[in-house]
Design a protein around this motif. Structure first.
Motif, PDB file in Angstrom:
ATOM      1  N   ASP A   1       3.359   9.644   2.651  1.00 28.99           N
ATOM      2  CA  ASP A   1       2.114   9.646   3.424  1.00 28.99           C
ATOM      3  C   ASP A   1       1.596   8.208   3.423  1.00 28.99           C
ATOM      4  O   ASP A   1       0.970   7.762   2.462  1.00 28.99           O
ATOM      5  N   LEU A   2       1.879   7.479   4.500  1.00 29.13           N
ATOM      6  CA  LEU A   2       1.526   6.053   4.589  1.00 29.13           C
ATOM      7  C   LEU A   2       0.018   5.818   4.608  1.00 29.13           C
ATOM      8  O   LEU A   2      -0.442   4.732   4.247  1.00 29.13           O
ATOM      9  N   SER A   3      -0.764   6.827   4.976  1.00 30.34           N
ATOM     10  CA  SER A   3      -2.217   6.663   5.015  1.00 30.34           C
ATOM     11  C   SER A   3      -2.819   6.619   3.605  1.00 30.34           C
ATOM     12  O   SER A   3      -3.982   6.256   3.459  1.00 30.34           O
ATOM     13  N   ARG A   4      -2.034   6.964   2.585  1.00 37.10           N
ATOM     14  CA  ARG A   4      -2.551   7.006   1.213  1.00 37.10           C
ATOM     15  C   ARG A   4      -1.831   6.006   0.304  1.00 37.10           C
ATOM     16  O   ARG A   4      -1.756   6.207  -0.907  1.00 37.10           O
ATOM     17  N   MET A   5      -1.324   4.925   0.873  1.00 31.52           N
ATOM     18  CA  MET A   5      -0.615   3.909   0.079  1.00 31.52           C
ATOM     19  C   MET A   5      -1.576   3.213  -0.884  1.00 31.52           C
ATOM     20  O   MET A   5      -2.744   2.983  -0.547  1.00 31.52           O
ATOM     21  N   PRO A   6      -1.084   2.845  -2.078  1.00 33.05           N
ATOM     22  CA  PRO A   6      -1.928   2.095  -3.014  1.00 33.05           C
ATOM     23  C   PRO A   6      -2.355   0.765  -2.396  1.00 33.05           C
ATOM     24  O   PRO A   6      -1.573   0.098  -1.714  1.00 33.05           O
ATOM     25  N   SER A   7      -3.600   0.378  -2.632  1.00 31.58           N
ATOM     26  CA  SER A   7      -4.129  -0.856  -2.028  1.00 31.58           C
ATOM     27  C   SER A   7      -3.430  -2.106  -2.552  1.00 31.58           C
ATOM     28  O   SER A   7      -3.377  -3.123  -1.857  1.00 31.58           O
ATOM     29  N   ASN A   8      -2.855  -2.049  -3.746  1.00 28.44           N
ATOM     30  CA  ASN A   8      -2.204  -3.236  -4.310  1.00 28.44           C
ATOM     31  C   ASN A   8      -0.691  -3.236  -4.059  1.00 28.44           C
ATOM     32  O   ASN A   8       0.042  -3.993  -4.687  1.00 28.44           O
ATOM     33  N   TYR A   9      -0.208  -2.444  -3.108  1.00 24.79           N
ATOM     34  CA  TYR A   9       1.231  -2.358  -2.848  1.00 24.79           C
ATOM     35  C   TYR A   9       1.734  -3.505  -1.988  1.00 24.79           C
ATOM     36  O   TYR A   9       2.840  -3.976  -2.157  1.00 24.79           O
ATOM     37  N   GLY A  10       0.958  -3.961  -1.046  1.00 19.39           N
ATOM     38  CA  GLY A  10       1.429  -4.959  -0.089  1.00 19.39           C
ATOM     39  C   GLY A  10       1.722  -4.285   1.240  1.00 19.39           C
ATOM     40  O   GLY A  10       1.346  -3.133   1.458  1.00 19.39           O
ATOM     41  N   PRO A  11       2.421  -4.981   2.136  1.00 20.49           N
ATOM     42  CA  PRO A  11       2.718  -4.377   3.438  1.00 20.49           C
ATOM     43  C   PRO A  11       3.546  -3.096   3.258  1.00 20.49           C
ATOM     44  O   PRO A  11       4.562  -3.104   2.570  1.00 20.49           O
ATOM     45  N   PRO A  12       3.091  -2.014   3.876  1.00 21.77           N
ATOM     46  CA  PRO A  12       3.809  -0.747   3.702  1.00 21.77           C
ATOM     47  C   PRO A  12       5.090  -0.701   4.537  1.00 21.77           C
ATOM     48  O   PRO A  12       5.215  -1.394   5.547  1.00 21.77           O
ATOM     49  N   PRO A  13       6.044   0.130   4.123  1.00 20.08           N
ATOM     50  CA  PRO A  13       7.226   0.348   4.948  1.00 20.08           C
ATOM     51  C   PRO A  13       6.837   1.146   6.189  1.00 20.08           C
ATOM     52  O   PRO A  13       5.720   1.682   6.275  1.00 20.08           O
TER      53      PRO A  13
END
Length: 171
Positions: free
Chosen positions: A46-58
């Motif tokens: 679920d890309l809408s819930r990615m951790p804020s400190n992850y960086g650019p999402p896949p």
């Protein structure tokens, strides 16, 4: 009279003891067959819930868990980058904590050990070049509609962190 009834009771008891195992075999196993694991099938990040400190999402991440028989599972991971390229990884394993070699992209890990301490929990240890890379814990929600991955590792400075990723079944 009491002694005359005793041989009859013993014959009936002996017959019951002999037939009991046959009845159990006809009736089927005493315990129900194992139910299908809630992990099996495909899960999408679920890309809408990615951790804020992850960086650019896949662009997309898919996990597929398959029961391949003989007590083994196969997990495949396909990560689609923003540019459309795909990293494909897979591992076939017994859920007993022993190491298994990975297949495909090994930029993050070349082996994994997976244990299943509960029906809705998997613990995965990833290694590269015989060095621990990260530990992942996968948990299925009580309703079976969400899988959460908690990924624990250390950053470039050596500080530990844990990030949570949320998956659902693809539509």
């Amino acid at each position: 009279m009491r002694t005359a009834a005793l041989p009859s009771i013993l014959r009936c008891s002996a017959t019951a003891l002999f037939l009991l195992p046959l009845g159990a075999a006809v009736a089927g196993p005493e315990s129900p067959p194992a139910s299908r694991s809630p992990f099996l099938g495909t899960w999408e990040l679920d890309l809408s819930r990615m951790p804020s400190n992850y960086g650019p999402p896949p662009r997309r991440v898919l996990y597929t868990f398959e029961d391949v028989g003989a007590g083994q599972w196969r997990t495949t991971v396909d990560i689609t980058a923003p540019d459309g390229s795909v990293r494909h990884m897979a591992v076939r394993y017994a859920r007993d904590g022993s190491a298994s070699a990975g297949e495909g992209d090994n930029s993050e890990a070349d082996s994994a050990a997976i244990n299943q301490p509960a029906s809705n929990v998997l613990v995965m240890s990833l290694a590269k070049n015989k060095m621990l890379g990260s530990v992942r814990v996968y948990a299925i929600s009580s309703g079976g509609k969400e899988m959460t991955e908690s990924a624990a590792a250390a950053d470039a400075g050596g500080a530990p962190f844990v990030r949570n990723f949320h998956f659902r079944r693809p539509r």
